[in-house]
Design a protein around this motif. Structure first.
Motif, mmCIF file in Angstrom:
data_model
loop_
_atom_site.group_PDB
_atom_site.id
_atom_site.type_symbol
_atom_site.label_atom_id
_atom_site.label_comp_id
_atom_site.label_asym_id
_atom_site.label_seq_id
_atom_site.Cartn_x
_atom_site.Cartn_y
_atom_site.Cartn_z
ATOM 1 N N GLY A 50 0.782 -1.235 0.000
ATOM 2 C CA GLY A 50 0.000 0.000 0.000
ATOM 3 C C GLY A 50 0.813 1.285 0.000
ATOM 4 O O GLY A 50 0.236 2.377 0.067
ATOM 5 N N CYS A 51 2.143 1.186 -0.050
ATOM 6 C CA CYS A 51 2.979 2.400 -0.071
ATOM 7 C C CYS A 51 2.559 3.299 -1.229
ATOM 8 O O CYS A 51 2.520 4.525 -1.101
ATOM 9 C CB CYS A 51 4.461 2.074 -0.245
ATOM 10 S SG CYS A 51 5.062 0.638 0.641
ATOM 11 N N SER A 52 2.222 2.665 -2.364
ATOM 12 C CA SER A 52 1.913 3.436 -3.579
ATOM 13 C C SER A 52 0.614 4.233 -3.440
ATOM 14 O O SER A 52 0.377 5.145 -4.215
ATOM 15 C CB SER A 52 1.833 2.493 -4.783
ATOM 16 O OG SER A 52 0.885 1.491 -4.536
ATOM 17 N N GLN A 53 -0.208 3.866 -2.470
ATOM 18 C CA GLN A 53 -1.427 4.660 -2.270
ATOM 19 C C GLN A 53 -1.116 6.039 -1.711
ATOM 20 O O GLN A 53 -1.897 6.973 -1.866
ATOM 21 C CB GLN A 53 -2.379 3.940 -1.308
ATOM 22 C CG GLN A 53 -3.040 2.742 -1.946
ATOM 23 C CD GLN A 53 -3.834 1.923 -0.941
ATOM 24 O OE1 GLN A 53 -4.256 2.445 0.092
ATOM 25 N NE2 GLN A 53 -4.016 0.660 -1.224
ATOM 26 N N CYS A 54 0.010 6.153 -1.031
ATOM 27 C CA CYS A 54 0.351 7.429 -0.379
ATOM 28 C C CYS A 54 1.616 8.078 -0.932
ATOM 29 O O CYS A 54 1.876 9.237 -0.621
ATOM 30 C CB CYS A 54 0.526 7.218 1.118
ATOM 31 S SG CYS A 54 -0.969 6.640 1.933
ATOM 32 N N HIS A 55 2.412 7.336 -1.692
ATOM 33 C CA HIS A 55 3.686 7.889 -2.174
ATOM 34 C C HIS A 55 3.843 7.714 -3.680
ATOM 35 O O HIS A 55 3.677 6.610 -4.192
ATOM 36 C CB HIS A 55 4.867 7.164 -1.502
ATOM 37 C CG HIS A 55 4.931 7.333 -0.023
ATOM 38 N ND1 HIS A 55 5.368 8.488 0.582
ATOM 39 C CD2 HIS A 55 4.632 6.484 0.995
ATOM 40 C CE1 HIS A 55 5.338 8.340 1.897
ATOM 41 N NE2 HIS A 55 4.887 7.134 2.181
ATOM 42 N N TYR A 56 4.200 8.819 -4.369
ATOM 43 C CA TYR A 56 4.606 8.728 -5.770
ATOM 44 C C TYR A 56 6.046 8.227 -5.830
ATOM 45 O O TYR A 56 6.830 8.492 -4.928
ATOM 46 C CB TYR A 56 4.566 10.105 -6.450
ATOM 47 C CG TYR A 56 3.192 10.665 -6.674
ATOM 48 C CD1 TYR A 56 2.273 10.005 -7.488
ATOM 49 C CD2 TYR A 56 2.839 11.889 -6.108
ATOM 50 C CE1 TYR A 56 1.016 10.552 -7.708
ATOM 51 C CE2 TYR A 56 1.574 12.434 -6.331
ATOM 52 C CZ TYR A 56 0.670 11.754 -7.119
ATOM 53 O OH TYR A 56 -0.572 12.292 -7.338
ATOM 54 N N ALA A 99 2.377 10.877 10.866
ATOM 55 C CA ALA A 99 1.032 10.340 10.638
ATOM 56 C C ALA A 99 0.995 9.038 9.838
ATOM 57 O O ALA A 99 -0.058 8.421 9.688
ATOM 58 C CB ALA A 99 0.185 11.385 9.918
ATOM 59 N N MET A 100 2.138 8.615 9.301
ATOM 60 C CA MET A 100 2.138 7.394 8.492
ATOM 61 C C MET A 100 1.832 6.177 9.377
ATOM 62 O O MET A 100 2.309 6.100 10.498
ATOM 63 C CB MET A 100 3.513 7.233 7.822
ATOM 64 C CG MET A 100 3.620 5.979 6.999
ATOM 65 S SD MET A 100 5.163 5.954 6.066
ATOM 66 C CE MET A 100 5.771 4.335 6.504
ATOM 67 N N PRO A 101 0.995 5.246 8.867
ATOM 68 C CA PRO A 101 0.720 4.051 9.683
ATOM 69 C C PRO A 101 1.979 3.202 9.863
ATOM 70 O O PRO A 101 2.821 3.148 8.975
ATOM 71 C CB PRO A 101 -0.332 3.290 8.859
ATOM 72 C CG PRO A 101 -0.268 3.851 7.483
ATOM 73 C CD PRO A 101 0.262 5.246 7.591
HETATM 74 C C1 HEC Z 1 -1.661 5.994 4.541
HETATM 75 C C2 HEC Z 1 -0.592 6.660 3.837
HETATM 76 C C3 HEC Z 1 0.795 6.045 3.854
HETATM 77 C C4 HEC Z 1 1.163 4.759 3.549
HETATM 78 C C5 HEC Z 1 0.266 3.563 3.224
HETATM 79 C C6 HEC Z 1 2.621 4.738 3.591
HETATM 80 N N1 HEC Z 1 3.095 5.979 3.911
HETATM 81 FE FE1 HEC Z 1 5.052 6.506 4.046
HETATM 82 N N2 HEC Z 1 4.504 8.367 4.682
HETATM 83 C C7 HEC Z 1 3.211 8.816 4.819
HETATM 84 C C8 HEC Z 1 3.221 10.156 5.411
HETATM 85 C C9 HEC Z 1 2.005 11.006 5.740
HETATM 86 C C10 HEC Z 1 4.587 10.488 5.608
HETATM 87 C C11 HEC Z 1 5.161 11.771 6.268
HETATM 88 C C12 HEC Z 1 5.853 11.403 7.579
HETATM 89 C C13 HEC Z 1 4.949 10.786 8.614
HETATM 90 O O1 HEC Z 1 3.760 11.190 8.706
HETATM 91 O O2 HEC Z 1 5.421 9.856 9.328
HETATM 92 C C14 HEC Z 1 5.373 9.344 5.118
HETATM 93 C C15 HEC Z 1 6.734 9.306 5.094
HETATM 94 C C16 HEC Z 1 7.497 8.260 4.572
HETATM 95 C C17 HEC Z 1 8.926 8.285 4.437
HETATM 96 C C18 HEC Z 1 9.841 9.464 4.767
HETATM 97 C C19 HEC Z 1 10.100 9.495 6.250
HETATM 98 C C20 HEC Z 1 10.937 10.664 6.701
HETATM 99 O O3 HEC Z 1 11.656 10.482 7.688
HETATM 100 O O4 HEC Z 1 10.868 11.733 6.094
HETATM 101 C C21 HEC Z 1 9.298 7.067 3.955
HETATM 102 C C22 HEC Z 1 10.715 6.589 3.636
HETATM 103 C C23 HEC Z 1 8.086 6.285 3.761
HETATM 104 N N3 HEC Z 1 7.016 7.059 4.137
HETATM 105 C C24 HEC Z 1 8.060 5.012 3.246
HETATM 106 C C25 HEC Z 1 6.883 4.274 3.120
HETATM 107 C C26 HEC Z 1 6.846 2.895 2.659
HETATM 108 C C27 HEC Z 1 8.057 2.108 2.201
HETATM 109 C C28 HEC Z 1 5.552 2.493 2.718
HETATM 110 C C29 HEC Z 1 4.985 1.128 2.423
HETATM 111 C C30 HEC Z 1 5.535 0.002 3.179
HETATM 112 C C31 HEC Z 1 4.765 3.629 3.175
HETATM 113 N N4 HEC Z 1 5.598 4.678 3.393
HETATM 114 C C32 HEC Z 1 3.392 3.621 3.314
HETATM 115 C C33 HEC Z 1 2.065 8.139 4.463
HETATM 116 C C34 HEC Z 1 2.006 6.802 4.096
#
Ligand code: HEC
Length: 122
Positions: A50-56, A99-101
């Motif tokens: 699901g990373c792609s749902q929140c990250h380009y 806020a990331m899960p």
């Molecule tokens: C529901 C949305 C969501 C999902 C799903 C998600 N992320 Fe994120 N991610 C975020 C947000 C919002 C941030 C901004 C930092 C925070 O809120 O912790 C972030 C920040 C990050 C960062 C940067 C952290 C930093 O220190 O700046 C990384 C790397 C990352 N995510 C990797 C991942 C990976 C890999 C996955 C999948 C396994 C994932 N994310 C899934 C929302 C999401």
């Protein structure tokens, strides 16, 4: 008689040399494809988890979280501003900055390694 022995020795040395070259190039090919396999697994996990749902991955602008284009070419992670290291990315997945899960209960060490391998190619 001596000449024949010499010939045998020369032939053996040549055979060993050729065998070693083949072995080394095979290992090199295997090395390259192992990295490619890890990257592929990482790319699959990026969408499966699901990373792609929140990250380009093709730009730096935010979707819900920051975009990851050129992530490993930057000095700092986009949200926390921590240095871009494997350890800090690992930490983000286990105990997120904001806020990331958390993926603590749903991701293995190997899967994190594949994801990092993939992020390194963006
Ligand atoms: C529901 C949305 C969501 C999902 C799903 C998600 N992320 Fe994120 N991610 C975020 C947000 C919002 C941030 C901004 C930092 C925070 O809120 O912790 C972030 C920040 C990050 C960062 C940067 C952290 C930093 O220190 O700046 C990384 C790397 C990352 N995510 C990797 C991942 C990976 C890999 C996955 C999948 C396994 C994932 N994310 C899934 C929302 C999401």
């Amino acid at each position: 008689m001596r000449k024949t022995v010499l010939k045998h020795v020369t032939t053996s040395v040549m055979i060993i040399f050729v065998a070693a070259s083949i072995l080394f190039s095979a290992l090199r090919v295997m090395g390259i494809s192992e990295v490619q396999i890890s990257t592929k697994k990482g790319a699959m996990l990026f969408s499966k988890k699901g990373c792609s749902q929140c990250h380009y991955t093709d730009r730096q602008t935010s979707k819900i979280g920051p975009g990851f284009k050129d992530l490993f070419k930057r000095d700092n992670l986009p949200a926390s501003q921590r240095p871009v290291t494997e350890e800090n990315i690992r930490q983000q997945l286990i105990s997120p900055y904001n806020a990331m899960p958390s993926f603590k209960e749903s991701i293995t060490d190997d899967q994190i390694n594949y994801l990092i391998e993939y992020l390194n190619t963006l």
